[in-house]
Motif scaffolding. Sequence first.
Motif, PDB file in Angstrom:
ATOM      1  N   GLY A 163     -11.640  14.156  22.049  1.00  0.00           N
ATOM      2  CA  GLY A 163     -10.972  15.439  22.230  1.00  0.00           C
ATOM      3  C   GLY A 163      -9.853  15.315  23.244  1.00  0.00           C
ATOM      4  O   GLY A 163      -9.807  14.382  24.044  1.00  0.00           O
ATOM      5  N   GLU A 211      -7.489  20.760  24.055  1.00  0.00           N
ATOM      6  CA  GLU A 211      -8.554  21.371  23.255  1.00  0.00           C
ATOM      7  C   GLU A 211      -9.647  21.951  24.147  1.00  0.00           C
ATOM      8  O   GLU A 211     -10.142  23.064  23.896  1.00  0.00           O
ATOM      9  CB  GLU A 211      -9.141  20.344  22.290  1.00  0.00           C
ATOM     10  CG  GLU A 211      -8.179  19.995  21.176  1.00  0.00           C
ATOM     11  CD  GLU A 211      -8.605  18.809  20.353  1.00  0.00           C
ATOM     12  OE1 GLU A 211      -8.389  18.863  19.130  1.00  0.00           O
ATOM     13  OE2 GLU A 211      -9.144  17.822  20.897  1.00  0.00           O
ATOM     14  N   VAL A 212     -10.014  21.236  25.173  1.00  0.00           N
ATOM     15  CA  VAL A 212     -11.028  21.745  26.106  1.00  0.00           C
ATOM     16  C   VAL A 212     -10.468  22.930  26.877  1.00  0.00           C
ATOM     17  O   VAL A 212     -11.138  23.956  27.026  1.00  0.00           O
ATOM     18  CB  VAL A 212     -11.506  20.632  27.064  1.00  0.00           C
ATOM     19  CG1 VAL A 212     -12.468  21.180  28.101  1.00  0.00           C
ATOM     20  CG2 VAL A 212     -12.156  19.496  26.280  1.00  0.00           C
ATOM     21  N   ALA A 266     -10.527  26.114  24.841  1.00  0.00           N
ATOM     22  CA  ALA A 266     -11.843  26.753  24.780  1.00  0.00           C
ATOM     23  C   ALA A 266     -12.135  27.508  26.077  1.00  0.00           C
ATOM     24  O   ALA A 266     -12.629  28.645  26.052  1.00  0.00           O
ATOM     25  CB  ALA A 266     -12.915  25.711  24.514  1.00  0.00           C
ATOM     26  N   VAL A 324     -17.688  21.777  22.919  1.00  0.00           N
ATOM     27  CA  VAL A 324     -16.372  21.274  22.532  1.00  0.00           C
ATOM     28  C   VAL A 324     -16.521  19.758  22.481  1.00  0.00           C
ATOM     29  O   VAL A 324     -16.210  19.051  23.431  1.00  0.00           O
ATOM     30  CB  VAL A 324     -15.286  21.706  23.540  1.00  0.00           C
ATOM     31  CG1 VAL A 324     -13.908  21.274  23.083  1.00  0.00           C
ATOM     32  CG2 VAL A 324     -15.328  23.223  23.757  1.00  0.00           C
ATOM     33  N   ASN A 325     -17.067  19.280  21.338  1.00  0.00           N
ATOM     34  CA  ASN A 325     -17.455  17.868  21.286  1.00  0.00           C
ATOM     35  C   ASN A 325     -17.165  17.183  19.952  1.00  0.00           C
ATOM     36  O   ASN A 325     -17.715  16.118  19.676  1.00  0.00           O
ATOM     37  CB  ASN A 325     -18.945  17.743  21.626  1.00  0.00           C
ATOM     38  CG  ASN A 325     -19.821  18.478  20.645  1.00  0.00           C
ATOM     39  OD1 ASN A 325     -19.390  18.886  19.572  1.00  0.00           O
ATOM     40  ND2 ASN A 325     -21.080  18.645  20.985  1.00  0.00           N
TER      41      ASN A 325
END
Length: 50
Positions: free
Chosen positions: A18, A22-23, A26, A45-46
């Motif tokens: 990721g 992206e993290v 979230a 988020v994985n």
Amino acid sequence: ENVPVEELMKMIPAQRLGTVEEVAGAVNFLMSAEAGYITRQVLAVNGGLC
């Protein structure tokens, strides 16, 4: 145990690591007003890794 990144990516359904964005996306959503009714949830988020 140290697992090479290439081997780790094979274990992730998304087949990639990721990104910071992206993290952060979230986290940004969970801090927003749109997430105001969300309580006591875990957002993984994985990339699909269980």
